[in-house]
Write an enzyme that holds these catalytic residues in place. Structure first.
Site, PDB file in Angstrom:
ATOM      1  CG  ASN A  93      -1.677   1.269   1.414  1.00  9.29           C
ATOM      2  OD1 ASN A  93      -1.826   2.030   0.462  1.00  9.29           O
ATOM      3  ND2 ASN A  93      -2.187   1.509   2.611  1.00  9.29           N
ATOM      4  CD1 TRP A  94       3.530   1.022  -2.924  1.00  5.94           C
ATOM      5  CD2 TRP A  94       3.474   2.220  -4.820  1.00  5.94           C
ATOM      6  NE1 TRP A  94       4.231   0.321  -3.864  1.00  5.94           N
ATOM      7  CE2 TRP A  94       4.215   1.031  -5.049  1.00  5.94           C
ATOM      8  CE3 TRP A  94       3.311   3.114  -5.879  1.00  5.94           C
ATOM      9  CZ2 TRP A  94       4.781   0.741  -6.294  1.00  5.94           C
ATOM     10  CZ3 TRP A  94       3.871   2.823  -7.110  1.00  5.94           C
ATOM     11  CH2 TRP A  94       4.598   1.645  -7.316  1.00  5.94           C
ATOM     12  CE  LYS A  95       0.279   3.497   4.731  1.00  4.06           C
ATOM     13  NZ  LYS A  95       0.122   3.640   6.151  1.00  4.06           N
ATOM     14  CG  HIS A 103      -5.765   2.018   5.021  1.00  7.11           C
ATOM     15  ND1 HIS A 103      -5.330   2.959   5.922  1.00  7.11           N
ATOM     16  CD2 HIS A 103      -4.747   1.131   4.883  1.00  7.11           C
ATOM     17  CE1 HIS A 103      -4.098   2.642   6.310  1.00  7.11           C
ATOM     18  NE2 HIS A 103      -3.723   1.539   5.680  1.00  7.11           N
ATOM     19  CD  GLU A 137      -2.899   5.594   6.624  1.00  4.51           C
ATOM     20  OE1 GLU A 137      -2.885   5.684   5.385  1.00  4.51           O
ATOM     21  OE2 GLU A 137      -1.979   5.062   7.282  1.00  4.51           O
ATOM     22  CD  GLU A 150      -3.660  -2.476   7.198  1.00  3.83           C
ATOM     23  OE1 GLU A 150      -2.546  -2.729   6.762  1.00  3.83           O
ATOM     24  OE2 GLU A 150      -4.269  -1.429   6.942  1.00  3.83           O
ATOM     25  N   GLY A 175       2.311   2.206  10.692  1.00  8.98           N
ATOM     26  CA  GLY A 175       3.255   3.311  10.545  1.00  8.98           C
ATOM     27  C   GLY A 175       3.934   3.714  11.842  1.00  8.98           C
ATOM     28  CB  SER A 211       5.076  -1.832  11.987  1.00  5.60           C
ATOM     29  OG  SER A 211       4.657  -0.507  12.201  1.00  5.60           O
ATOM     30  N   GLY A 226       2.777  -1.222   4.232  1.00  5.71           N
ATOM     31  CA  GLY A 226       2.837   0.205   3.928  1.00  5.71           C
ATOM     32  C   GLY A 226       4.268   0.641   3.668  1.00  5.71           C
ATOM     33  N   GLY A 227       4.909   1.192   4.699  1.00  6.27           N
ATOM     34  CA  GLY A 227       6.251   1.771   4.553  1.00  6.27           C
ATOM     35  C   GLY A 227       7.246   0.883   3.827  1.00  6.27           C
TER      36      GLY A 227
HETATM   37  C1  PEP Z   1      -0.832   0.155   5.943  1.00  2.00           C
HETATM   38  O1  PEP Z   1      -0.974   1.350   5.852  1.00  2.00           O
HETATM   39  O2  PEP Z   1      -1.660  -0.587   5.408  1.00  2.00           O
HETATM   40  C2  PEP Z   1       0.306  -0.363   6.683  1.00  2.00           C
HETATM   41  C3  PEP Z   1       0.301  -1.605   7.086  1.00  2.00           C
HETATM   42  O3  PEP Z   1       1.340   0.513   6.929  1.00  2.00           O
HETATM   43  P1  PEP Z   1       2.766   0.188   7.612  1.00  2.00           P
HETATM   44  O4  PEP Z   1       3.257  -1.100   7.039  1.00  2.00           O
HETATM   45  O5  PEP Z   1       3.631   1.347   7.240  1.00  2.00           O
HETATM   46  O6  PEP Z   1       2.522   0.080   9.086  1.00  2.00           O
END
Ligand code: PEP
Length: 251
Positions: free
Chosen positions: A9-11, A96, A98, A168, A174, A214, A235-236
């Site tokens: 997930n590049w956001k 999601h 966010e 999640e 994050g 994470s 994500g990251g």
């Molecule tokens: C996400 O936003 O779906 C996610 C899992 O982010 P991160 O891996 O950065 O915690």
């Protein structure tokens, strides 16, 4: 049987040029070994058509990070499920945390979005998860159960079978704070029981439930080793081809 999946997930990251480059790098790496899971990248709307032209869809799936809760019309700035599908993308992340937190997405709007995604042949990656206070209060199982029931349980068993779930925990997204593999397994097993109670064991056993929060190369193998963890939403660590591919190789 259910699939193992690693989805990025590049956001709201990368320019178009950077995104196409990143997708090409991931695609190139996937040619060099046999991945033991499906691999998907979810990218900003603006990038989808260009990325679709550059990747081998047999190796790498492509998704959007959201879609509109309307079919078409006077909804300035929105992007419909049909528009996403027309880029060549096959997946869409919905719900999601966010989007729930910053854009007020509710189970009602998500129910509509899920329906539109399915009508347009997109596979929803539907996100659920509790915030820290809910876990501390011990209501995390209730919260996750309601998120699933409220947005998904009007679907037929056939349509439910098309959904990928992503658990999640919001406190792990994050933050660098990963759920332990035991915490992930406990919740994933609970989610599978919730699905089995509604749709039966076969549907539950065939549903892919990803962990997100994470997840990185150093913890992916331990998480993915758990019997009810069928992969990750990343994500990251999906923003660098190397770390994303290292997570894919955790399978
Ligand atoms: C996400 O936003 O779906 C996610 C899992 O982010 P991160 O891996 O950065 O915690």
């Amino acid at each position: 049987m259910r699939k193992n999946i690693v989805a990025g997930n590049w956001k709201m990251n990368t320019s178009l040029q950077e995104g196409v480059q990143l997708a090409k790098e991931v695609n190139e790496s996937l040619k060099s070994f046999k991945a033991n899971c499906d691999v998907v990248i979810a990218a900003p709307f603006t990038h989808l058509a260009s990325i679709n032209a550059e990747i081998d869809k047999n190796l790498l799936g492509l998704g959007a990070e959201n879609c509109a809760d309307h079919v078409s019309g006077a909804y300035t700035g929105e992007v419909s499920a049909a528009m996403v599908a027309s880029t060549g993308a096959n997946y869409v992340i919905l719900g999601h945390s966010e989007r729930r937190q910053y854009y007020g997405e509710t189970s009602e709007t998500l129910k509509t979005k899920i329906g539109l995604a399915l009508e347009n042949g997109l596979t929803p990656i539907f996100c659920i998860g509790e915030v820290l206070e809910q876990r501390e209060e011990g209501v995390h199982f209730d919260v996750v159960k309601s998120q699933i029931e409220d947005a998904l349980f009007e679907l037929s068993a056939e349509d439910f079978g098309k959904i990928i779930l992503a658990y999640e925990p919001v406190w792990a997204i994050g933050t660098g704070k990963t759920a332990t593999d035991e915490q992930a397994q406990e919740m994933h097993a609970f989610i599978r029981r919730v699905i089995a109670d509604k749709y039966g064991k076969d549907v539950a056993d065939n549903t892919s439930i990803l962990y997100g929060g994470s997840c990185k190369p150093s913890n992916a193998a331990q998480l993915f080793a758990k019997p009810d963890v069928d992969g990750g939403l990343i994500g990251g660590a999906s923003l660098k081809a190397d770390s994303f591919i290292d997570i894919v190789k955790a399978f």
